[in-house]
Scaffold this active site. Structure first.
Site, short mmCIF file in Angstrom:
data_model
loop_
_atom_site.label_atom_id
_atom_site.label_comp_id
_atom_site.label_asym_id
_atom_site.label_seq_id
_atom_site.Cartn_x
_atom_site.Cartn_y
_atom_site.Cartn_z
N ASP A 136 0.85 -1.46 -0.20
CA ASP A 136 0.05 -0.02 0.07
C ASP A 136 0.94 1.45 0.08
O ASP A 136 0.88 1.87 0.78
CB ASP A 136 -0.87 -0.12 0.76
CG ASP A 136 -1.89 0.99 1.17
OD1 ASP A 136 -2.01 2.00 0.29
OD2 ASP A 136 -1.97 1.29 2.04
N GLY A 234 -4.34 10.09 12.08
CA GLY A 234 -3.49 10.13 10.92
C GLY A 234 -3.86 9.89 9.71
O GLY A 234 -4.37 8.53 9.11
#
Length: 298
Positions: A136, A234
């Site tokens: 990712d 985040g």
């Protein structure tokens, strides 16, 4: 630190700067266990990017993911940010932000840059039903180089293969949901949360993330829900930053926010990040390839 690119040779590589990972505004790293994170000191994480998408005009740009400025022309982020919105023309990268509502920020601190390239890892896998996300990682190339300022500067890459020891306090930053809601909403101000690294052996146990976890990932966070902190703070794609050892440490982006449990906070389910140091070669090779193939050699 490995953010130092050689001077341009043969029209392939490009100029360097040595000043990565040193914010002019020092971040608050003293408060280590604040429930749900805390508001960051404005501009103390100057590599933080608000990646904003607008699939078509006149739809306004909306914050979609976080990212990290690693070079004057490049943003490091998560591949899953581009599953549906995968055209460079949909995106702009905004730096120098603190308030999500730009009108509340220092005038002229914020700069937004258009995008002319998105490179997703060719081995990226996303299977939502299995919560399987692999490789990712993505790079975003900016149409024009970033003008570095007090509020905008890059973060360093870690050394290839570097693995931070368990318990290392690192910080996740972003405008993500602060409450762990099922339908998250963007925070008005940039938040930070200190998350200690959980060692791979622990995090790959059956009670934790088990076989979903790969060696190319980092687990970080608290192991019980009464210490409510996670990468909800985040946004996807945003930085997980660790300070290198030393009296005047430089900051390195060791992780990219990748995934966590539904609702963000769950027993024995720390946040999971893409481990950047597993992808140094991929990052460098794809930067060089893009510059070479596009003929962009400024």
């Amino acid at each position: 630190t490995l953010n130092i690119f050689p001077k341009k040779t043969g029209g392939i590589l490009w100029g360097s700067f040595l000043d990565c990972g040193r914010p002019e505004v020092k971040p608050n790293t003293g408060a280590m266990r604040v429930v749900n994170g805390e508001e960051a000191i404005p501009h103390s994480w100057p590599w933080q990017v608000s990646m904003q998408a607008s699939p078509m005009s006149p739809i306004p740009y909306m914050h979609g993911c976080g990212g990290s400025l690693i070079h004057e022309e490049w943003i490091l982020t998560a591949a899953h940010c581009f599953i549906s919105l995968n055209k460079p023309s949909y995106w702009r990268m905004c730096l120098g932000k603190h308030h999500m509502n730009s009108s509340m920020d220092v005038p002229s601190a914020e700069e937004c840059y258009m995008v002319d390239g998105i490179i997703r890892h060719e081995g990226f896998v996303y299977e939502q039903d299995k919560t399987d996300i692999t490789n990712d990682v993505a790079l975003v190339h900016l149409s024009t180089p970033v003008n570095m300022t007090r509020e905008i500067s890059p973060i360093c890459l870690p050394k290839p293969g570097a693995v931070m020891p368990a318990g290392t306090p690192c910080f996740v930053t972003g405008w993500g949901d602060e409450k762990g809601n099922l339908f998250p909403k963007v925070s008005e101000k940039l938040n930070q949360a200190a998350l200690p690294i959980v060692d791979f052996q622990t995090c790959s146990k059956p009670a934790y993330w088990w076989d979903i976890l790969r060696p190319s990932m980092i687990c970080a966070g608290y192991e019980s829900p009464d210490e409510l902190k996670s990468a909800c703070q985040g946004d996807s794609g945003g930085p997980f930053a660790c300070a290198a050892a030393g009296a005047n440490p430089t900051w390195e982006v060791h992780g990219i926010v990748s995934f966590g449990p539904q609702g963000c906070i769950k027993d024995k389910k720390p946040s999971v990040f893409t481990r950047v140091s597993a992808f140094n070669d991929w990052i460098y090779d794809n930067m060089k390839k893009f510059i070479y193939e596009s003929g962009k050699t400024h």
